[in-house]
Design a protein around this motif. Sequence first.
Motif, PDB file in Angstrom:
ATOM      1  N   UNK A  93      -6.833   8.228 -35.757  1.00 26.81           N
ATOM      2  CA  UNK A  93      -7.861   7.965 -34.746  1.00 26.81           C
ATOM      3  C   UNK A  93      -7.558   8.734 -33.462  1.00 26.81           C
ATOM      4  N   UNK A  94      -6.270   8.733 -33.088  1.00 22.00           N
ATOM      5  CA  UNK A  94      -5.866   9.475 -31.880  1.00 22.00           C
ATOM      6  C   UNK A  94      -6.099  10.972 -32.049  1.00 22.00           C
ATOM      7  N   UNK A  95      -5.820  11.459 -33.268  1.00 22.89           N
ATOM      8  CA  UNK A  95      -6.053  12.882 -33.521  1.00 22.89           C
ATOM      9  C   UNK A  95      -7.543  13.209 -33.387  1.00 22.89           C
ATOM     10  N   UNK A  96      -8.369  12.276 -33.899  1.00 24.21           N
ATOM     11  CA  UNK A  96      -9.818  12.475 -33.763  1.00 24.21           C
ATOM     12  C   UNK A  96     -10.211  12.463 -32.293  1.00 24.21           C
ATOM     13  N   UNK A  97      -9.621  11.494 -31.545  1.00 20.89           N
ATOM     14  CA  UNK A  97      -9.921  11.405 -30.118  1.00 20.89           C
ATOM     15  C   UNK A  97      -9.466  12.652 -29.376  1.00 20.89           C
ATOM     16  N   UNK A  98      -8.256  13.132 -29.733  1.00 20.76           N
ATOM     17  CA  UNK A  98      -7.748  14.343 -29.083  1.00 20.76           C
ATOM     18  C   UNK A  98      -8.691  15.509 -29.352  1.00 20.76           C
ATOM     19  N   UNK A  99      -9.129  15.622 -30.627  1.00 21.17           N
ATOM     20  CA  UNK A  99     -10.066  16.690 -30.963  1.00 21.17           C
ATOM     21  C   UNK A  99     -11.366  16.549 -30.209  1.00 21.17           C
ATOM     22  N   UNK A 100     -11.859  15.303 -30.133  1.00 18.57           N
ATOM     23  CA  UNK A 100     -13.108  15.072 -29.396  1.00 18.57           C
ATOM     24  C   UNK A 100     -12.932  15.350 -27.910  1.00 18.57           C
ATOM     25  N   UNK A 101     -11.774  14.947 -27.372  1.00 19.60           N
ATOM     26  CA  UNK A 101     -11.511  15.206 -25.946  1.00 19.60           C
ATOM     27  C   UNK A 101     -11.420  16.688 -25.656  1.00 19.60           C
ATOM     28  N   UNK A 102     -10.775  17.414 -26.591  1.00 22.23           N
ATOM     29  CA  UNK A 102     -10.679  18.869 -26.401  1.00 22.23           C
ATOM     30  C   UNK A 102     -12.065  19.506 -26.435  1.00 22.23           C
ATOM     31  N   UNK A 103     -12.882  19.051 -27.401  1.00 17.65           N
ATOM     32  CA  UNK A 103     -14.241  19.588 -27.476  1.00 17.65           C
ATOM     33  C   UNK A 103     -15.035  19.203 -26.235  1.00 17.65           C
ATOM     34  N   UNK A 104     -14.830  17.947 -25.793  1.00 17.32           N
ATOM     35  CA  UNK A 104     -15.531  17.501 -24.593  1.00 17.32           C
ATOM     36  C   UNK A 104     -15.093  18.293 -23.377  1.00 17.32           C
ATOM     37  N   UNK A 105     -13.751  18.536 -23.310  1.00 18.73           N
ATOM     38  CA  UNK A 105     -13.239  19.310 -22.180  1.00 18.73           C
ATOM     39  C   UNK A 105     -13.833  20.720 -22.178  1.00 18.73           C
ATOM     40  N   UNK A 106     -13.932  21.302 -23.388  1.00 17.30           N
ATOM     41  CA  UNK A 106     -14.520  22.637 -23.487  1.00 17.30           C
ATOM     42  C   UNK A 106     -15.996  22.596 -23.078  1.00 17.30           C
ATOM     43  N   UNK A 107     -16.672  21.525 -23.533  1.00 15.11           N
ATOM     44  CA  UNK A 107     -18.084  21.397 -23.187  1.00 15.11           C
ATOM     45  C   UNK A 107     -18.273  21.228 -21.689  1.00 15.11           C
ATOM     46  N   UNK A 108     -17.402  20.372 -21.104  1.00 19.94           N
ATOM     47  CA  UNK A 108     -17.470  20.154 -19.654  1.00 19.94           C
ATOM     48  C   UNK A 108     -17.157  21.435 -18.913  1.00 19.94           C
ATOM     49  N   UNK A 109     -16.131  22.148 -19.408  1.00 23.37           N
ATOM     50  CA  UNK A 109     -15.758  23.413 -18.754  1.00 23.37           C
ATOM     51  C   UNK A 109     -16.911  24.410 -18.797  1.00 23.37           C
ATOM     52  N   UNK A 110     -17.555  24.464 -19.980  1.00 19.40           N
ATOM     53  CA  UNK A 110     -18.707  25.353 -20.084  1.00 19.40           C
ATOM     54  C   UNK A 110     -19.832  24.884 -19.173  1.00 19.40           C
ATOM     55  N   UNK A 111     -20.012  23.539 -19.163  1.00 24.49           N
ATOM     56  CA  UNK A 111     -21.091  23.002 -18.355  1.00 24.49           C
ATOM     57  C   UNK A 111     -20.863  23.191 -16.868  1.00 24.49           C
ATOM     58  N   UNK A 112     -19.581  23.269 -16.471  1.00 22.11           N
ATOM     59  CA  UNK A 112     -19.269  23.425 -15.051  1.00 22.11           C
ATOM     60  C   UNK A 112     -19.449  24.864 -14.564  1.00 22.11           C
ATOM     61  N   UNK A 113     -19.545  25.800 -15.507  1.00 28.17           N
ATOM     62  CA  UNK A 113     -19.703  27.199 -15.095  1.00 28.17           C
ATOM     63  C   UNK A 113     -21.086  27.414 -14.476  1.00 28.17           C
ATOM     64  N   UNK A 114     -21.093  28.168 -13.422  1.00 24.12           N
ATOM     65  CA  UNK A 114     -22.353  28.445 -12.726  1.00 24.12           C
ATOM     66  C   UNK A 114     -23.080  29.602 -13.399  1.00 24.12           C
ATOM     67  N   UNK A 115     -24.392  29.473 -13.439  1.00 22.52           N
ATOM     68  CA  UNK A 115     -25.235  30.499 -14.049  1.00 22.52           C
ATOM     69  C   UNK A 115     -25.823  31.404 -12.962  1.00 22.52           C
ATOM     70  N   UNK A 116     -25.604  32.701 -13.142  1.00 20.17           N
ATOM     71  CA  UNK A 116     -26.154  33.687 -12.196  1.00 20.17           C
ATOM     72  C   UNK A 116     -27.372  34.355 -12.837  1.00 20.17           C
ATOM     73  N   UNK A 117     -28.498  34.276 -12.173  1.00 20.93           N
ATOM     74  CA  UNK A 117     -29.746  34.816 -12.722  1.00 20.93           C
ATOM     75  C   UNK A 117     -30.432  35.720 -11.689  1.00 20.93           C
ATOM     76  N   UNK A 118     -31.498  36.331 -12.172  1.00 21.83           N
ATOM     77  CA  UNK A 118     -32.372  37.143 -11.294  1.00 21.83           C
ATOM     78  C   UNK A 118     -31.598  38.212 -10.510  1.00 21.83           C
ATOM     79  N   UNK A 119     -30.673  38.866 -11.178  1.00 21.68           N
ATOM     80  CA  UNK A 119     -29.930  39.938 -10.516  1.00 21.68           C
ATOM     81  C   UNK A 119     -30.858  41.155 -10.346  1.00 21.68           C
ATOM     82  N   UNK A 120     -31.050  41.529  -9.113  1.00 25.63           N
ATOM     83  CA  UNK A 120     -31.945  42.656  -8.808  1.00 25.63           C
ATOM     84  C   UNK A 120     -31.287  43.575  -7.778  1.00 25.63           C
TER      85      UNK A 120
END
Length: 294
Positions: free
Chosen positions: A149-176
């Motif tokens: 169960x802990x291994x599953x949680x660790x895997x889920x936490x790692x995936x969540x951390x990656x998701x959060x890290x991706x989600x925290x990245x700022x998106x730059x658009x409309x470069x002109x």
Amino acid sequence: MENQNGNSKLKAIIAILAILLVGSLIYIFKLTSDAKTLETTIVETKSEKESVLKDLEALKASYDEAIAENTTMSDELIAEREKVAKLIVELKNSKGDNASLRKYKDQYKALEQKMRNLMQEVEVLKAQNQTLTTNLDSTKVVLEDSKKYNQVLVGQNEELAKTVEKGQKLTVTNLKTAAYKQRSSGKQIETDKASRADLLQISFTIAENKIAKSGDKVYYVQVIDAKNNVLGDKATVSFGDTSLTYSFTTTVKYENKTVDVKEQLPGKDFAKGTYFVNVFDKGELVSKSSFSLR
């Protein structure tokens, strides 16, 4: 008269002989009876000795079996077995008379009682060990399940951390990017001619992100002309194993809301052709575009 005296003497002698004969017969009968009794006693004593030896051997075998189970009482069991073995040797070397047999039988009974007491303790210990083993097995299963169960949680936490890290990245658009001619009055006129341009204006938008960290954000802007030259500062910065040569940096105060960024890059003698503009967040390219001057 003489004949009568002789007969009397003869009768007396015969009577004495008869008495002696009867006494001899009685004595012989008694000797025979005593011999049979002694023989019976010897046989019975020998049989009883063998019986006691057999009981002692069985008692020793019981100790051997109990010791083989390797319980926490093994040392005490071994000590008692040695007492039995010693008694066996003594009994084999004894004369086997009634007095000594009585002594050995008493010692055997005492050892047998000791054996019963020890066996009861062994059974109690075995039951406790069985309970402990069952509990340990149950605990092991629980621990294994918890580990999985802990291994599953660790895997889920790692995936969540990656998701959060991706989600925290700022998106730059409309470069002109646009080229401008700046007049002496300060007015800027957009142009697409290289000969007339004396500054480039780069603009982009940082999208809203509620989970990103707020604060100052530094972006590195790289402008490459048609001759593959980096314009502007031409400064170099390293990020780990990679290095980046950039034209200028811009610092944005980000508060999780959409921000429009606009910067100008002065220059002269702009070359004709296609220009490439890249925006980096540290060493990561987050936006790119191109434009042309004729």
